[in-house]
Motif scaffolding. Sequence first.
Motif, PDB file in Angstrom:
ATOM      1  N   ASP A  34       0.839  -1.263  -0.152  1.00  0.00           N
ATOM      2  CA  ASP A  34      -0.183   0.097  -0.113  1.00  0.00           C
ATOM      3  C   ASP A  34       0.868   1.305  -0.262  1.00  0.00           C
ATOM      4  N   ALA A  35       2.165   1.457   0.862  1.00  0.00           N
ATOM      5  CA  ALA A  35       2.600   2.322   0.777  1.00  0.00           C
ATOM      6  C   ALA A  35       3.350   2.321  -0.916  1.00  0.00           C
ATOM      7  N   ARG A  36       4.038   1.293  -1.178  1.00  0.00           N
ATOM      8  CA  ARG A  36       4.369   1.452  -2.470  1.00  0.00           C
ATOM      9  C   ARG A  36       3.393   2.099  -3.203  1.00  0.00           C
ATOM     10  N   ARG A  37       2.231   1.479  -3.382  1.00  0.00           N
ATOM     11  CA  ARG A  37       1.114   2.229  -4.114  1.00  0.00           C
ATOM     12  C   ARG A  37       0.676   3.865  -3.626  1.00  0.00           C
ATOM     13  N   TRP A  38       0.883   4.171  -3.174  1.00  0.00           N
ATOM     14  CA  TRP A  38       0.607   5.309  -3.047  1.00  0.00           C
ATOM     15  C   TRP A  38       1.572   6.332  -3.364  1.00  0.00           C
TER      16      TRP A  38
END
Length: 147
Positions: A14-18
């Motif tokens: 999720d952090a990478r996608r953000w």
Amino acid sequence: MQSTRRNLPQLLGDARRWFEEGLLAALEADGATPVSPTQVQLFAVLDDQGTTVSELARRMGVTRQTAHQAVHGLVAAGLLEQVPHPASARQRLIRRTQEGEHAHRRAGLILERLEEQLAGRIGQDRVDALRTTLEARWGQPPIPGAE
């Protein structure tokens, strides 16, 4: 009763996608050549002197075919080029064009701004702690039953 707590790989994803979504939105707003998340990832793992498609696939954790498709799209967009490998007549190196270098620098600046925005939301101390944790050596993944 099943736990609703998400595991660490999900949270890291999720952090990478953000960051990816923020980067892609900023690039689009700047009028840059549209790229996919896979192409963004390829740019991130590409060495300055050039990298083979096989090595790009390994670093990205994708098939050689997926890496080749991403390279092909970026070559067609004028952001990458293929050049002969100095040590192997059978291989080619993938490297950034002048336009690709410009896009790479612009993406780096956008990512710095996104990190600053994240620090404004969650605190610089948390961003620093996250960076320190992710930069720590984790060692090789454990092999089940080998302990």
